[in-house]
Structure formats: structure tokens, C-alpha cells
Design an enzyme around this catalytic site. Structure first.
Site, mmCIF file in Angstrom:
data_model
loop_
_atom_site.group_PDB
_atom_site.id
_atom_site.type_symbol
_atom_site.label_atom_id
_atom_site.label_comp_id
_atom_site.label_asym_id
_atom_site.label_seq_id
_atom_site.Cartn_x
_atom_site.Cartn_y
_atom_site.Cartn_z
ATOM 1 N N LYS A 124 0.848 -1.190 0.000
ATOM 2 C CA LYS A 124 0.000 0.000 0.000
ATOM 3 C C LYS A 124 0.884 1.240 0.000
ATOM 4 C CE LYS A 124 0.765 1.328 4.465
ATOM 5 N NZ LYS A 124 1.441 2.592 4.868
ATOM 6 N N ASP B 295 -2.858 -1.230 10.212
ATOM 7 C CA ASP B 295 -3.036 -1.282 8.760
ATOM 8 C C ASP B 295 -3.774 -2.530 8.284
ATOM 9 O OD1 ASP B 295 -1.754 1.134 8.411
ATOM 10 O OD2 ASP B 295 0.180 0.260 7.876
#
EC number: 2.7.1.148
Length: 293
Positions: free
Chosen positions: A16, A141
Site C-alpha cells: 500500500k 493497517d
């Protein structure tokens, strides 16, 4: 990816990027309140899962510096097994391709891919919301990767709204330095009072601040990291003379966006010899998105 009744092979755990990262305050529990937009990349670790009938959860590949019992993939599998009362076990192989401690979400993504893959392989059929509630226990996350869409994130990263982002290519440069996230969060000079925004603000104003499409705001951690780690500052400075760029997460990776693979590779070809880099395409959805409803 290969899907059989006994195994799932070549499951991508995508990286990401934080297209921006604002720290808007500190919560009563001590965690920092964040706002960010998460972008998935078609680049990451590859995981392989094989059923065991004895109920054991085992990581069968060595990951330097990460003991098996503390590895997020083992913790994720064990947490899911306990929650669902699963009787089967699993052997997990990890093909590490993402640099560690780079702000790319590698370990968190591995954990999310484990939750999604075992939801399918163990035939649990748990809803995504349940997997996300488990993911919160593994790290800030992890819920994003289970959520499985590019997202506007708030809280500690667990409050997520899907956001449409255009397809593009990214050049990601990772200095050979490990940046400890906790140490950066504890720095006195870290900005902790960025003005909160809305997803509407992002959609209306993106592209204005940093000069590339979908750019917005800044990474509040970047000034702290570049002041303490010359290697990161050097990468940011190199990009400054070529194209707008930004650090992701707490570093150390720095990225720039391009309209095409050719443009990204042309920039990559100009990098100083020995720099660690990758060219990756954006993704709109996690490859295992369909493994939870």
C-alpha cells in the site's frame, strides 16, 4: 493464484501507499488519530497455504528477524482459528518481496491475506466485518487490507470509506534503512494538530498541493524522518529535481506517480546505481476480495 480444495498457492499480499498522511491529534488510549488515503499496488509478498489435518498452524519458511510465534501471519491464522473454532490447521509459506520497515504495509498485508485465504480454505464463510474486527487486533493497517478497496482512512486507520482512484503507475524507492514507526510517533517535533478534513475535501482538492493527480496534503511524518535519516532525505531530494514525490507511512519508502509504465521505468533508469526500487501498477481491489462477503 491456484485454488484447490487442499491449498491456495501464489496469493498476493499487495503493498500500500499512503497518498497523504495527516496526524490530527492523540486519542485518550495513547494512539494517534490519523487521516490518510490508502492506495493498493499490484506488487507484494506471495503466500502459499496448505491444509493440515492435525489442527496445527505452522510457518514453514524462515523470515530473517521475525520469529515464527510473533509473525503476523501465524498470529492471524491462530486468531481466526480460535474465533471460528476451526479444527483444520495450515502450513504457510511466505515469499517475501517487499522490504521490511518501509511503510508499504508488508507484514500487515501478509496478515490480511492470511485471514482472507483461510476464510476460504477453512470454509468459514465469515463476513468481511468480522474479519476486520479481528484484523484490528493485529495492527492498524491490517483492517484496510481486509477491507480490500482503496480507501479514505480515519481513526488509527480502521475507519474506512472506499474511494475511487484512477489507474496509474508508481516508482517506489526504498533506502536501505529501517525506520521504527514507534520512535517517529514519539518525536516531539512531529506535527499532531493537522486540521481534520472530509473525504469530500480530498475529492475536491486532490492534485493541487503536490502537483500530481490525486495528490493531496502531505505526510506529517516526512519532515521528522528526513531530519533523522539522511538516506531518506537523499531520495526525497533526488525526486525533487525530477517529479513531485512523497514518503509513504513512516518511511522509509518514497514514491512518485506516473501516467504510464514507460514513464515510471524511464524515471527508474535515472536512479543512482545501487538504489533499491520497484515500478508497480495501482490496483482498485484486493485480489482476494471475493473471499469474504
Amino acid at each position: 493464484m491456484t485454488d484447490t480444495t487442499r491449498s491456495l498457492r501464489d496469493c498476493l499480499a499487495p503493498a500500500k501507499l499512503n497518498l497523504f498522511l495527516h496526524i490530527t491529534g492523540r486519542r485518550p488510549d495513547g494512539y494517534h488519530a490519523l487521516q490518510s488515503v490508502f492506495q493498493l499496488l499490484d506488487w507484494g509478498d506471495r503466500l502459499h497455504f496448505t491444509l493440515r489435518d492435525d489442527g496445527k498452524v505452522s510457518r514453514v519458511t524462515d523470515v530473517p528477524g521475525v520469529p515464527e510465534e510473533s509473525d503476523l501471519v501465524v498470529r492471524a491464522a491462530s486468531l481466526l482459528k480460535a474465533h471460528a473454532g476451526a479444527t483444520l490447521g495450515v502450513d504457510i509459506e511466505i515469499d517475501k518481496r517487499l522490504p521490511m520497515g518501509a511503510g508499504l504495509g508488508g507484514g500487515s498485508s501478509d496478515a490480511a491475506t492470511t485471514l482472507l485465504a483461510l476464510n476460504r480454505l477453512w470454509r468459514l464463510d465469515l463476513p468481511r466485518t468480522t474479519l476486520q474486527s479481528l484484523a484490528v487486533k493485529l495492527g492498524a493497517d491490517v483492517p484496510f487490507f481486509v477491507f480490500g478497496k482503496n480507501a479514505f482512512a480515519e481513526g488509527i486507520g480502521e475507519a474506512l470509506q472506499a474511494v475511487e482512484l484512477p489507474a496509474r503507475w508508481f516508482l517506489v524507492v526504498t533506502p536501505r534503512v529501517h525506520v521504527p514507526t514507534a520512535a517517529i510517533f514519539s518525536e516531539k517535533s512531529l506535527t499532531r494538530d493537522s486540521k481534520p478534513i472530509t473525504i469530500t475535501d480530498f475529492l475536491a482538492q486532490r492534485g493541487i498541493d503536490a502537483g500530481w493527480p490525486d495528490s493531496f496534503g502531505r505526510n506529517d511524518m516526512q519532515p521528522v524522518v528526513t531530519s533523522k535519516y539522511a538516506e531518506v532525505a537523499k531520495v526525497v531530494e533526488w525526486f525533487y529535481n525530477l517529479t513531485p514525490a512523497r514518503m509513504t507511512g513512516s518511511g522509509a519508502s518514497v514514491f512518485a506517480a506516473f501516467k504510464s509504465k514507460a514513464d515510471a521505468e524511464a524515471a527508474q533508469a535515472k536512479l543512482p546505481a545501487g538504489w533499491n526500487s520497484a515500478v508497480a501498477e495501482s490496483m482498485s481491489e484486493h485480489p482476494l476480495f471475493a473471499f469474504a462477503s
